[in-house]
Design a protein around this motif. Structure first.
Motif, PDB file in Angstrom:
ATOM      1  N   MET A   1      10.331  -3.129 -12.573  1.00 52.92           N
ATOM      2  CA  MET A   1      10.637  -1.882 -11.883  1.00 52.92           C
ATOM      3  C   MET A   1       9.977  -0.688 -12.570  1.00 52.92           C
ATOM      4  O   MET A   1      10.152   0.454 -12.142  1.00 52.92           O
TER       5      MET A   1
ATOM      6  N   ALA B   1      11.646  -4.900  -4.833  1.00 56.58           N
ATOM      7  CA  ALA B   1      11.842  -4.993  -3.381  1.00 56.58           C
ATOM      8  C   ALA B   1      12.916  -4.013  -2.924  1.00 56.58           C
ATOM      9  O   ALA B   1      12.800  -3.386  -1.869  1.00 56.58           O
ATOM     10  N   ASN B   2      13.969  -3.881  -3.737  1.00 50.42           N
ATOM     11  CA  ASN B   2      15.033  -2.941  -3.386  1.00 50.42           C
ATOM     12  C   ASN B   2      14.535  -1.509  -3.400  1.00 50.42           C
ATOM     13  O   ASN B   2      15.054  -0.645  -2.690  1.00 50.42           O
ATOM     14  N   LEU B   3      13.522  -1.243  -4.236  1.00 45.38           N
ATOM     15  CA  LEU B   3      12.981   0.111  -4.287  1.00 45.38           C
ATOM     16  C   LEU B   3      12.072   0.388  -3.104  1.00 45.38           C
ATOM     17  O   LEU B   3      11.592   1.503  -2.942  1.00 45.38           O
ATOM     18  N   GLY B   4      11.808  -0.658  -2.314  1.00 40.42           N
ATOM     19  CA  GLY B   4      11.011  -0.454  -1.118  1.00 40.42           C
ATOM     20  C   GLY B   4       9.520  -0.353  -1.370  1.00 40.42           C
ATOM     21  O   GLY B   4       8.774   0.135  -0.531  1.00 40.42           O
ATOM     22  N   TRP B   5       9.056  -0.834  -2.514  1.00 42.87           N
ATOM     23  CA  TRP B   5       7.623  -0.787  -2.785  1.00 42.87           C
ATOM     24  C   TRP B   5       6.865  -1.702  -1.836  1.00 42.87           C
ATOM     25  O   TRP B   5       7.401  -2.709  -1.369  1.00 42.87           O
ATOM     26  N   PRO B   6       5.576  -1.406  -1.574  1.00 44.18           N
ATOM     27  CA  PRO B   6       4.786  -2.305  -0.720  1.00 44.18           C
ATOM     28  C   PRO B   6       4.537  -3.650  -1.410  1.00 44.18           C
ATOM     29  O   PRO B   6       4.497  -3.740  -2.633  1.00 44.18           O
ATOM     30  N   GLY B   7       4.356  -4.680  -0.612  1.00 40.83           N
ATOM     31  CA  GLY B   7       4.255  -6.058  -1.102  1.00 40.83           C
ATOM     32  C   GLY B   7       3.250  -6.267  -2.221  1.00 40.83           C
ATOM     33  O   GLY B   7       3.513  -6.953  -3.197  1.00 40.83           O
TER      34      GLY B   7
ATOM     35  N   ILE C   1       4.446  -4.871  -5.499  1.00 40.21           N
ATOM     36  CA  ILE C   1       5.492  -5.739  -6.038  1.00 40.21           C
ATOM     37  C   ILE C   1       4.851  -6.930  -6.736  1.00 40.21           C
ATOM     38  O   ILE C   1       5.197  -7.267  -7.868  1.00 40.21           O
TER      39      ILE C   1
ATOM     40  N   GLY D   1      14.334  -6.257  -7.945  1.00 40.54           N
ATOM     41  CA  GLY D   1      14.400  -4.818  -8.175  1.00 40.54           C
ATOM     42  C   GLY D   1      13.336  -4.061  -7.398  1.00 40.54           C
ATOM     43  O   GLY D   1      13.648  -3.152  -6.625  1.00 40.54           O
TER      44      GLY D   1
ATOM     45  N   ALA E   1      11.282 -10.085  -8.546  1.00 37.98           N
ATOM     46  CA  ALA E   1      10.870  -9.142  -7.511  1.00 37.98           C
ATOM     47  C   ALA E   1      12.051  -8.422  -6.871  1.00 37.98           C
ATOM     48  O   ALA E   1      11.858  -7.493  -6.085  1.00 37.98           O
TER      49      ALA E   1
END
Lengths: 189, 258, 219
Positions: B149, B100-106, B109, B98, B96
């Motif tokens: 990702m 998470a770093n892209l800022g996707w919602p939980g 992810i 990558g 997770a």
């Protein structure tokens, strides 16, 4: 902060702490716990060095909590190494070792008051022993404490500077060129 | 427009005289699998780094020529251990990392991570600490992390290096599945025997330049076999002194014998 | 205690030694030491309390040898508070929870990364150093001989470790970049620890107590 410096910091901290295995194997009374700090500073500047120093102290504190106030020493080491790197003092052992000795003096002068006023000079067995020795020799308490930390710091910082110099010179050019300040530190910029 | 296009690319690493890539041109279409073959140091890894926008941005050095990327790429480097983030204490968190770093919602992810874990067949390892895994397991975790990702271009550098034969077969199957989903894939590999069944095109790199490019039959030609880059079957056929053209795969050889 | 927010645990572990040094000795230090021991006991007598006592014991010995009784008591209790507090913290604070707390609070992902990666890297490099030492031992490395000889041996041990570490920095940088780690980017927290208002209030209260003690000491 560029990603390479971000990757450098944890590795530099880990180096400082891993060298204790090497030191034990040769049975020399050294710490080498500022190696990562000085190396990181020579490669990337004092601000990265300070970060490495603070983190090294933090991890050391997990093992011996009384080390925490000495984070000040790590910061001073980073700043000193920054000046030394800018002056190209890592260009050879002839300039690096005296620079290390100078740092040893400064480091023990700074750590003595901390050790004395906060912990009564008992931070490690070695320091306590040499302090007792100093007292037996008739030195006043603060002087005995200085004697205790000086004996270990003096050689330690000189060896660390020598080691960092060796590493910087042993780096392949391709790798060294990727770190902004490495070439200047060895006087090759 | 192709997801990835290189035109006349020349690349020098910092403080190095000799170029690592010389006049390389390569266009990869969506759903296409291109295999890079060559001796060690031929430039396959460098080409992948350039394609991934890591050279010269992170590696330093200078690049001339054009690189056009229409989409996001993900690269899996050859040494799995150094690719662990160091910030995750379970395999799930590592995969997770990558997304998470892209800022996707939980929730998104979680969806991508679960899917990636399934595809790489490592769902059972989800709660393990990455540092306790074997080399092959780490390699699969890293690949899962890149796939999570959802890149459109997947770049693989020696992906089967740490895997056992069964793991390698599973990986090549996965590569074909990914291409089927429309991803463009470039893989540098020394597993030459797997290439005919997997790749649509093969590029032979030598000293930073593309010496030859074509269908996988390239690996049964005289020149590649002489350079030690032919498939095992072709190499054996040639060594036995049998007549060219050499068979590419075991099936081809059987065909020739009949 | 383990389920408390990581910042609460940190604040507590920082406040205890601070108060131990600021409050008048030896009563103040005795109080904080008692609190620290209480926490350690709650976290597990064998796992936390005993190591805390064992770690603090040598300091008492050195102090006794070097100083008179009042000084020994004062400094001893302060050190004991610090040691017990940190041993307790190391036992109850899960690094991943701390990292998640930082991310959830909106701290720069680079700070969270640097903390976490350092904690992972240390055991890794320690193990590598030990392997290098073992390999050299097989080649006849021994702790005997002149200082110069031993310094040369040290160099032979340290240089491979340092050079391989720096090479690894390059590879790590590439891997981090391709996985989206960027300064200033907003990272999604994966499992943010809950932070009840009561705990936040407690943290502020602790901070105020420390400030009050500092003021009291200076005045």
């Amino acid at each position: 902060m560029p990603v390479r410096l971000l990757a450098l910091i944890p590795v530099a901290v880990a180096i400082s702490l891993a060298l204790s295995a090497a030191v034990e194997a040769v049975a020399l009374p050294l710490f080498l716990d500022t190696t990562g700090t000085i190396l990181a500073t020579a490669l990337a500047g004092p601000s990265v060095g300070v970060a490495v120093g603070v983190l090294t102290s933090a991890v050391n504190t997990l093992r011996n909590p009384t080390f925490w106030p000495f984070v000040v020493i790590q910061i001073i080491v980073a700043l000193y190494a920054g000046l030394a790197a800018r002056a190209g003092l890592f260009r050879g052992l002839r300039t690096a070792v005296p620079a290390g000795l100078g740092l040893g003096v400064i480091a023990s002068l700074t750590s003595t008051p901390i050790s004395y006023f906060l912990f009564g000079c008992t931070t490690t067995g070695g320091i306590a022993l040499t302090t007792a020795l100093g007292r037996a020799l008739g030195l006043p308490p603060l002087g005995a404490c200085f004697f205790g930390s000086f004996v270990s710091d003096f050689g330690d910082k000189a060896v660390t500077f020598a080691l960092v110099t060796s590493v910087l010179h042993a780096l392949p050019r391709r790798t060294a060129a990727r770190f902004p300040l490495a070439l200047r530190a060895i006087g090759a910029a | 427009m192709n997801p990835l296009t290189l035109e006349g690319v020349e690349f020098h690493y910092p403080a190095t005289e000799a170029p690592a890539l010389r006049d390389v041109s390569l266009a990869v279409a969506a759903g296409e699998i291109v295999a890079l073959v060559g001796k060690v140091g031929a430039g396959a890894s460098t080409l992948l780094l350039v394609a991934a926008d890591l050279a010269p941005r992170i590696t330093g050095g200078r690049l001339t020529g054009t690189v056009r990327r229409r989409a996001r790429s993900g690269i899996v480097l050859p040494t799995p251990w150094t690719q662990l983030s160091g910030m995750a204490f379970t395999v799930w968190d590592e995969v997770a990392f990558g997304p998470a770093n892209l800022g996707w919602p939980g929730r998104e992810i979680a969806r991508h991570v679960e899917r990636a874990l399934e595809r790489l067949e490592i769902a059972a390892l989800a709660e393990r600490d990455p540092v306790t895994l074997s080399g092959g397991e780490v390699q699969r975790v890293i690949l899962a992390g890149i796939l999570a990702m959802d890149p459109d271009v997947v770049l693989l550098d020696e992906p089967t290096a740490e895997l056992d034969p069964a793991g390698a077969r599973a990986l090549w199957r996965l590569v074909r599945v990914l291409a089927g989903e429309g991803k463009a894939i470039v893989v540098a590999t020394s597993d030459l025997d797997a290439v005919p069944a997997v790749a649509d095109r093969v590029a032979w790199l030598e000293q930073g330049a593309v010496r030859a490019m074509g269908a996988p039959d390239l690996l049964a030609e005289e020149a590649t076999c002489e350079a030690g880059l032919g498939t095992t079957v072709a190499g054996v056929w040639r060594a036995a002194g049998l007549a060219a053209p050499y068979p590419l795969t075991v099936a081809d050889a059987i065909q020739r014998w009949r | 205690m383990r389920t408390r927010h990581p910042f609460t645990l940190l604040t507590l572990a920082a406040a205890l030694p601070t108060l131990a040094w600021l409050l008048p000795a030896p009563a103040g230090a005795l109080g904080t030491a008692a609190v620290a021991f209480g926490l350690a006991t709650a976290a597990g007598v064998r796992r936390v309390l005993v190591p805390a006592v064992v770690t603090a014991a040598p300091f008492w010995l050195f102090l006794f040898v070097l100083h008179d009784l009042p000084t020994t008591l004062a400094i001893g209790l302060r050190i004991t508070t610090m040691v017990a507090g940190f041993v307790w913290l190391a036992a109850v604070l899960a690094p991943d929870r701390l990292v998640e707390a930082m991310v959830a609070r909106g701290w720069s992902v680079t700070v969270a990364y640097v903390f976490a990666a350092t904690l992972s890297a240390v055991p890794l490099f320690r193990a590598r150093a030990r392997r290098i030492v073992e390999a050299q031992r097989c080649r006849g490395l021994s702790p005997r001989g002149s200082v110069a000889k031993r310094l040369r041996a040290l160099r032979a041990l340290a240089l491979p470790l340092l050079l391989s570490a720096l090479h690894e920095v390059d590879e790590r940088a590439l891997a981090l970049e391709t996985r989206g780690l960027r300064s200033g980017a907003r990272r999604t927290p994966l499992a943010p620890p809950p932070d009840p208002a009561l705990e936040r209030a407690a943290r502020w209260a602790l901070l105020l107590v420390c400030i009050a003690a500092l003021v009291g000491r200076l005045v």
